[in-house]
Motif scaffolding. Sequence first.
Motif, PDB file in Angstrom:
ATOM      1  N   PRO A 340      60.315  83.255  41.631  1.00 15.79           N
ATOM      2  CA  PRO A 340      60.903  84.279  42.508  1.00 15.79           C
ATOM      3  C   PRO A 340      62.390  84.066  42.763  1.00 15.79           C
ATOM      4  O   PRO A 340      62.879  82.935  42.791  1.00 15.79           O
ATOM      5  N   SER A 341      63.116  85.154  42.925  1.00 17.25           N
ATOM      6  CA  SER A 341      64.580  85.103  43.068  1.00 17.25           C
ATOM      7  C   SER A 341      65.022  84.374  44.326  1.00 17.25           C
ATOM      8  O   SER A 341      66.166  83.936  44.418  1.00 17.25           O
ATOM      9  N   TYR A 342      64.128  84.215  45.300  1.00 11.52           N
ATOM     10  CA  TYR A 342      64.501  83.541  46.550  1.00 11.52           C
ATOM     11  C   TYR A 342      64.095  82.063  46.537  1.00 11.52           C
ATOM     12  O   TYR A 342      64.027  81.425  47.583  1.00 11.52           O
ATOM     13  N   THR A 343      63.841  81.518  45.350  1.00 10.29           N
ATOM     14  CA  THR A 343      63.535  80.086  45.236  1.00 10.29           C
ATOM     15  C   THR A 343      64.812  79.276  45.403  1.00 10.29           C
ATOM     16  O   THR A 343      65.798  79.490  44.703  1.00 10.29           O
ATOM     17  N   MET A 344      64.779  78.316  46.344  1.00 15.07           N
ATOM     18  CA  MET A 344      65.964  77.484  46.623  1.00 15.07           C
ATOM     19  C   MET A 344      65.988  76.228  45.760  1.00 15.07           C
ATOM     20  O   MET A 344      67.013  75.870  45.189  1.00 15.07           O
ATOM     21  N   ARG A 345      64.867  75.541  45.678  1.00 17.80           N
ATOM     22  CA  ARG A 345      64.805  74.295  44.908  1.00 17.80           C
ATOM     23  C   ARG A 345      63.384  74.063  44.421  1.00 17.80           C
ATOM     24  O   ARG A 345      62.441  74.714  44.871  1.00 17.80           O
ATOM     25  N   ALA A 346      63.277  73.125  43.489  1.00 19.33           N
ATOM     26  CA  ALA A 346      61.975  72.791  42.911  1.00 19.33           C
ATOM     27  C   ALA A 346      61.906  71.299  42.642  1.00 19.33           C
ATOM     28  O   ALA A 346      62.891  70.689  42.201  1.00 19.33           O
ATOM     29  N   SER A 347      60.763  70.708  42.929  1.00 18.82           N
ATOM     30  CA  SER A 347      60.519  69.300  42.616  1.00 18.82           C
ATOM     31  C   SER A 347      59.350  69.236  41.639  1.00 18.82           C
ATOM     32  O   SER A 347      58.431  70.058  41.692  1.00 18.82           O
ATOM     33  N   PHE A 348      59.385  68.242  40.738  1.00 20.97           N
ATOM     34  CA  PHE A 348      58.412  68.185  39.650  1.00 20.97           C
ATOM     35  C   PHE A 348      57.606  66.894  39.705  1.00 20.97           C
ATOM     36  O   PHE A 348      58.097  65.850  40.157  1.00 20.97           O
ATOM     37  N   GLU A 349      56.394  66.975  39.206  1.00 24.51           N
ATOM     38  CA  GLU A 349      55.511  65.816  39.114  1.00 24.51           C
ATOM     39  C   GLU A 349      54.849  65.828  37.743  1.00 24.51           C
ATOM     40  O   GLU A 349      54.007  66.682  37.441  1.00 24.51           O
ATOM     41  N   LEU A 350      55.250  64.862  36.901  1.00 25.55           N
ATOM     42  CA  LEU A 350      54.682  64.741  35.571  1.00 25.55           C
ATOM     43  C   LEU A 350      53.436  63.863  35.613  1.00 25.55           C
ATOM     44  O   LEU A 350      53.223  63.105  36.563  1.00 25.55           O
ATOM     45  N   GLU A 351      52.642  63.968  34.558  1.00 22.91           N
ATOM     46  CA  GLU A 351      51.435  63.150  34.487  1.00 22.91           C
ATOM     47  C   GLU A 351      51.802  61.682  34.322  1.00 22.91           C
ATOM     48  O   GLU A 351      52.905  61.339  33.873  1.00 22.91           O
ATOM     49  N   ALA A 352      50.874  60.802  34.668  1.00 18.72           N
ATOM     50  CA  ALA A 352      51.118  59.361  34.582  1.00 18.72           C
ATOM     51  C   ALA A 352      51.333  58.946  33.131  1.00 18.72           C
ATOM     52  O   ALA A 352      50.612  59.375  32.232  1.00 18.72           O
ATOM     53  N   GLY A 353      52.357  58.125  32.908  1.00 21.99           N
ATOM     54  CA  GLY A 353      52.646  57.629  31.567  1.00 21.99           C
ATOM     55  C   GLY A 353      53.326  58.620  30.654  1.00 21.99           C
ATOM     56  O   GLY A 353      53.332  58.431  29.433  1.00 21.99           O
ATOM     57  N   ALA A 354      53.893  59.689  31.216  1.00 23.76           N
ATOM     58  CA  ALA A 354      54.569  60.700  30.398  1.00 23.76           C
ATOM     59  C   ALA A 354      55.827  60.115  29.750  1.00 23.76           C
ATOM     60  O   ALA A 354      56.668  59.522  30.433  1.00 23.76           O
ATOM     61  N   ILE A 355      55.941  60.274  28.437  1.00 23.83           N
ATOM     62  CA  ILE A 355      57.092  59.771  27.679  1.00 23.83           C
ATOM     63  C   ILE A 355      57.714  60.923  26.912  1.00 23.83           C
ATOM     64  O   ILE A 355      57.012  61.738  26.319  1.00 23.83           O
ATOM     65  N   GLY A 356      59.045  60.984  26.921  1.00 28.77           N
ATOM     66  CA  GLY A 356      59.749  62.019  26.166  1.00 28.77           C
ATOM     67  C   GLY A 356      59.656  63.394  26.783  1.00 28.77           C
ATOM     68  O   GLY A 356      59.747  64.395  26.069  1.00 28.77           O
ATOM     69  N   GLN A 357      59.458  63.456  28.101  1.00 29.38           N
ATOM     70  CA  GLN A 357      59.373  64.738  28.789  1.00 29.38           C
ATOM     71  C   GLN A 357      60.471  64.835  29.845  1.00 29.38           C
ATOM     72  O   GLN A 357      60.750  63.871  30.552  1.00 29.38           O
ATOM     73  N   THR A 358      61.080  66.011  29.950  1.00 25.87           N
ATOM     74  CA  THR A 358      62.114  66.252  30.963  1.00 25.87           C
ATOM     75  C   THR A 358      61.831  67.574  31.660  1.00 25.87           C
ATOM     76  O   THR A 358      61.233  68.484  31.076  1.00 25.87           O
ATOM     77  N   THR A 359      62.263  67.666  32.908  1.00 29.86           N
ATOM     78  CA  THR A 359      62.080  68.893  33.690  1.00 29.86           C
ATOM     79  C   THR A 359      63.407  69.292  34.320  1.00 29.86           C
ATOM     80  O   THR A 359      64.276  68.448  34.554  1.00 29.86           O
ATOM     81  N   ASP A 360      63.548  70.582  34.596  1.00 25.43           N
ATOM     82  CA  ASP A 360      64.787  71.068  35.194  1.00 25.43           C
ATOM     83  C   ASP A 360      64.526  72.403  35.886  1.00 25.43           C
ATOM     84  O   ASP A 360      63.659  73.176  35.459  1.00 25.43           O
ATOM     85  N   PHE A 361      65.279  72.644  36.948  1.00 25.65           N
ATOM     86  CA  PHE A 361      65.251  73.931  37.638  1.00 25.65           C
ATOM     87  C   PHE A 361      66.592  74.610  37.425  1.00 25.65           C
ATOM     88  O   PHE A 361      67.621  74.140  37.901  1.00 25.65           O
ATOM     89  N   LYS A 362      66.600  75.705  36.657  1.00 23.55           N
ATOM     90  CA  LYS A 362      67.823  76.444  36.368  1.00 23.55           C
ATOM     91  C   LYS A 362      68.096  77.411  37.531  1.00 23.55           C
ATOM     92  O   LYS A 362      67.468  78.472  37.638  1.00 23.55           O
ATOM     93  N   GLU A 363      69.025  77.023  38.395  1.00 22.36           N
ATOM     94  CA  GLU A 363      69.286  77.838  39.585  1.00 22.36           C
ATOM     95  C   GLU A 363      69.886  79.192  39.235  1.00 22.36           C
ATOM     96  O   GLU A 363      69.580  80.203  39.880  1.00 22.36           O
ATOM     97  N   LYS A 373      59.311  66.172  23.887  1.00 21.63           N
ATOM     98  CA  LYS A 373      59.843  65.757  22.591  1.00 21.63           C
ATOM     99  C   LYS A 373      58.825  65.983  21.495  1.00 21.63           C
ATOM    100  O   LYS A 373      59.163  66.440  20.394  1.00 21.63           O
ATOM    101  N   LYS A 374      57.547  65.671  21.778  1.00 19.93           N
ATOM    102  CA  LYS A 374      56.493  65.899  20.781  1.00 19.93           C
ATOM    103  C   LYS A 374      55.137  66.003  21.468  1.00 19.93           C
ATOM    104  O   LYS A 374      54.942  65.507  22.585  1.00 19.93           O
ATOM    105  N   ILE A 375      54.213  66.669  20.788  1.00 15.39           N
ATOM    106  CA  ILE A 375      52.835  66.791  21.253  1.00 15.39           C
ATOM    107  C   ILE A 375      51.924  66.524  20.059  1.00 15.39           C
ATOM    108  O   ILE A 375      52.019  67.201  19.029  1.00 15.39           O
ATOM    109  N   VAL A 376      51.036  65.536  20.216  1.00 15.14           N
ATOM    110  CA  VAL A 376      50.093  65.197  19.155  1.00 15.14           C
ATOM    111  C   VAL A 376      48.873  66.103  19.274  1.00 15.14           C
ATOM    112  O   VAL A 376      48.437  66.455  20.383  1.00 15.14           O
ATOM    113  N   GLY A 377      48.325  66.504  18.133  1.00  7.65           N
ATOM    114  CA  GLY A 377      47.165  67.380  18.133  1.00  7.65           C
ATOM    115  C   GLY A 377      45.996  66.814  18.922  1.00  7.65           C
ATOM    116  O   GLY A 377      45.735  65.604  18.895  1.00  7.65           O
TER     117      GLY A 377
END
Length: 451
Positions: A340-363, A373-377
Amino acid sequence: MISQFFVLSQRGDHIVFRDYRGEVPKGSAEIFFRKVKFWNDDEAEEAPPVFNVDGVNYIHVKVAGLFFVVTTMVNVSPSLLLELLQRIARVTKDYLGVLNEDSLRKNFILVYELLDEVIDFGYPQTTSTEALKSYIFNEPIMVDAGRLPPLGPAAMFMQGTKRMPGTAVTKSVVATELGGKKREEIFVDIIERISVTFSSSGYILTSEIDGTIQMKSYLTGNPEIRLALNEDLSIGRTGSSTYDYRSSSGGGTVILDDCNFHESVQLDSFDIDRTLHLIPPDGEFAVMNYRITQEFKPPFHVTVLIEEAGPSRAEVLLKIRADFSANVTANTIVVQMPVPSYTMRASFELEAGAIGQTTDFKEGSRRLEWSLKKIVGGSEHTLRAKLTFSQESHGNLTKEAGPVNMNFTIPMYNTSKLQVRYLQIAKKSKTYNPYRWVRYVTQANSYVARL
């Protein structure tokens, strides 16, 4: 027709510039770059490929981080000029081996020689790599591509344990190897771009595959080639769903809605044994383009849930499941979700042991971005996000957020199960045995999950 042609870097520097008619005022390249860089429109973040400034039409495409631009004062078909720009970029890459700012600057004499043959007084003449060989006499200066990121679909095949040779991406069609010899090899790429739309409950609403068989030949003498596809290949939809998409290893009839072929392809025996006969021209070209709307098993299943967690807060749950074999790995995965356009900020919670993952909130654009970075089948990944609003929501979050969009590339994976059975090259002698490379890649075109 065409007044000017120029190539600009991402910084706006002139790399190539040719004025064919002298009718466009000076400074057009600077006007174009400023317009593109500071484009301001409520409905678009980037400048469209065609726009007009003070009576001058600017048509451009972005290839390998470079702007290929033409200007014209007359009313010309935009589709024609966009296709011309793509072909100029492809021909330039065929001759230089790798297309980037460094290679253009080092080979500017060769590039201008190409332009003089491709366009004459603003009128396109030819964009055939093979036809231009008779008129181009400068040898390319090869750029060391080892320190540069590979470009295009072929780069995806250089990231696994079995690497294709570097020449797959950076080899010129006219340059010779050390010692004056030319390595005899041919590359065939089956590239599929898939479009899937999931409903809010996870069902598939629409699905489509746009595929192409790309070929790049480095064979001297242009020998005849036989390219054999699935024997059970069918063209034209039937009323029933005969595609066996339960198997991830193949099987079932491959049904193409429609297809078209390169002018060099002979179809004399195609209806009998699904074999294509052709004498490949120099450079890279599409042997066959095809489209499939028959149901197929999507490589990823995307689940998204958003619900209120208070008067001015909400929680988002994103889940991705890879529905392909464990010996296949997807890379460069990016998941985006407008909020929603009235979103001020966002906080993220990745799964335990996550490697090669990044998160961002584009204001600026008000969207969440999750990069993997990669996902194994066979694996599954989850992201939780907590949103904070500047005002209370009114219970219509599913209308104001989403849909979720996903981009990815899966090397050596083929969604449609279209296969190359064999690639046969006419022998010049008993010892003639060129290298053959057949590669597959699946990419997302429009992969959307609704809320």
